[in-house]
Design an enzyme around this catalytic site. Structure first.
Site, PDB file in Angstrom:
ATOM      1  N   HIS A 123       0.855  -1.194   0.000  1.00 11.46           N
ATOM      2  CA  HIS A 123       0.000   0.000   0.000  1.00 11.46           C
ATOM      3  C   HIS A 123       0.885   1.236   0.000  1.00 11.46           C
ATOM      4  CE1 HIS A 123      -1.457   3.275   2.727  1.00 11.46           C
ATOM      5  NE2 HIS A 123      -2.422   3.302   1.826  1.00 11.46           N
ATOM      6  N   ASN A 296     -17.474  13.182   0.079  1.00 10.54           N
ATOM      7  CA  ASN A 296     -18.293  12.731  -1.053  1.00 10.54           C
ATOM      8  C   ASN A 296     -17.443  12.369  -2.266  1.00 10.54           C
ATOM      9  OD1 ASN A 296     -20.811  13.095   0.287  1.00 10.54           O
ATOM     10  ND2 ASN A 296     -20.616  15.304  -0.058  1.00 10.54           N
ATOM     11  N   ARG A 298     -15.514   9.595  -4.835  1.00 11.21           N
ATOM     12  CA  ARG A 298     -16.082   8.505  -5.637  1.00 11.21           C
ATOM     13  C   ARG A 298     -15.906   7.186  -4.881  1.00 11.21           C
ATOM     14  NH1 ARG A 298     -14.146   5.102  -9.960  1.00 11.21           N
ATOM     15  NH2 ARG A 298     -15.779   4.707 -11.503  1.00 11.21           N
ATOM     16  N   GLU A 300     -16.320   4.017  -5.590  1.00 10.34           N
ATOM     17  CA  GLU A 300     -15.585   2.941  -6.249  1.00 10.34           C
ATOM     18  C   GLU A 300     -14.081   3.143  -6.114  1.00 10.34           C
ATOM     19  OE1 GLU A 300     -16.607   0.020  -7.897  1.00 10.34           O
ATOM     20  OE2 GLU A 300     -18.398   0.537  -6.749  1.00 10.34           O
ATOM     21  N   SER A 301     -13.635   4.391  -6.222  1.00  7.23           N
ATOM     22  CA  SER A 301     -12.204   4.682  -6.110  1.00  7.23           C
ATOM     23  C   SER A 301     -11.730   4.564  -4.668  1.00  7.23           C
ATOM     24  CB  SER A 301     -11.911   6.088  -6.649  1.00  7.23           C
ATOM     25  OG  SER A 301     -12.260   6.180  -8.014  1.00  7.23           O
TER      26      SER A 301
END
Length: 344
Positions: A123, A296, A298, A300-301
């Site tokens: 990561h 707020n 995205r 999915e990201s």
């Protein structure tokens, strides 16, 4: 150089290459490109697919995902930059002096989940934030092996330490301890992996450690060190660039060592079980996930860091005297990996 003190309503037109925001934005996109190119070469088969998105209220990004490659079962390398008038609660809780200002934030984040259990998950995240008079750099990198190889942890930490040492000899000792503290699952009482570095709120002011545990090893070391001299926006930006570019040399060698190793159902099942810890950490503790959801971003990201397959097992305990047991008994505890020697 000092950061801009007027960030009230940032627009893409204000992100000139000469501004602090523009320079960091360009680097974050460049490092995304460099990492993706390097990983595609390393995988040999898999290719990143890009998805560009816009954030309602200001900003957007480029999400890149690789799937079903020769090495990477799934991985993502994201660039984002967001701006707005209302600061998220997670920021105001830490820096109340930013109240009443618009904000700008940008960064590149990455999580890779290899298919071979002998290849570690990794990561990375480097980010920059501005709000009125407030600015800082943050981020880090950490390695999460499923099977324990001390020489891999040593190589990873030595490479990251060398990047830190270019800027300040005390960065690695403080930020390594901070990483051990941050990537810790309190409800499991175990580290997520073998660590790396982690830092936040680096604005050139005060002590290096600015985390929540004033009695922990990172805080104690930082307090004994005192306030370092000659740290400013320019030097911190250089530090983040050096760290970002140390990723491929730190990880590539490990992949090349472990990818040829054969594995079976036992190793695969253990990998999927340990991936559950990754999910638990990212959904419960990870500040990047919390910040993204509060602003707020995205979804999915934000959640691309989660592995494609995972399993939980009630009351699991590794068999004694196995590599799985060694991971728990030795590798999920803090060690001075950068100075590890064989037979040490």
């Amino acid at each position: 150089m000092t950061a801009s003190t007027e960030t009230q309503k940032t627009t893409p037109l204000s992100l000139s290459l000469g501004s602090t925001q523009g320079r960091v934005s360009k680097f974050m996109q460049d490092i995304q490109d460099e990492i993706c190119q390097g990983l595609e070469q390393l995988d040999g088969i898999g290719k990143f697919k890009e998805d560009r998105w816009e954030r309602p209220g200001g900003g957007g990004g480029r999400s890149r995902v690789i799937r079903d490659g020769a090495v990477f079962e799934q991985g993502g390398v994201n660039f984002s930059e967001v701006w707005g008038d209302k600061l998220p609660p997670s920021i105001l809780a830490q820096r109340p002096e930013a109240e009443g200002h618009g904000f700008y934030a940008t960064g590149t984040s990455m999580v890779l989940h290899p298919e071979n259990p002998y290849v570690p998950t990794v990561h990375l995240n480097y980010r920059y934030f501005e709000a009125g008079p407030v600015w800082w750099f943050g981020g880090g990198i950490d390695l999460t092996p499923y099977y324990p190889y001390a020489e891999d942890a040593n190589h990873f930490h030595q490479t990251i330490k060398a990047a830190c040492d270019k800027s300040h000899k005390e960065y690695y000792p403080v930020f390594k301890r901070w990483c051990d503290e941050y990537f810790y699952l309190k409800h499991r009482q175990e580290m997520r992996g073998v660590g790396g570095i982690f830092f936040d709120y680096q604005d050139g002011q005060g002590e290096l450690y600015k985390g929540p545990d004033s009695q922990g090893p990172a805080a104690i070391y930082s307090q004994q060190l005192g306030v370092p001299e000659s740290r400013n926006w320019e030097s911190l930006f250089t530090f983040v660039q050096n760290c970002g570019r140390s990723f491929l040399p730190a990880y590539k060698t490990i992949v090349e060592r472990r990818q040829p190793m054969e594995y079976g159902d036992r190793e695969r099942n253990f990998q999927l079980y340990r991936r559950g810890r990754y999910v638990e950490f990212n959904l419960v503790y990870d500040r990047g996930t919390i910040f993204g959801l509060q602003t707020n971003g995205r979804t999915e990201s934000i959640l691309m860091s989660l592995p494609p397959l995972v399993r939980w097992e009630y009351g699991y305990s590794p068999e004694p005297n196995t590599p799985e047991a060694e991971l728990y008994e030795v590798f999920l505890k803090p060690h001075d990996w950068a100075n590890w020697k064989p037979n040490h």
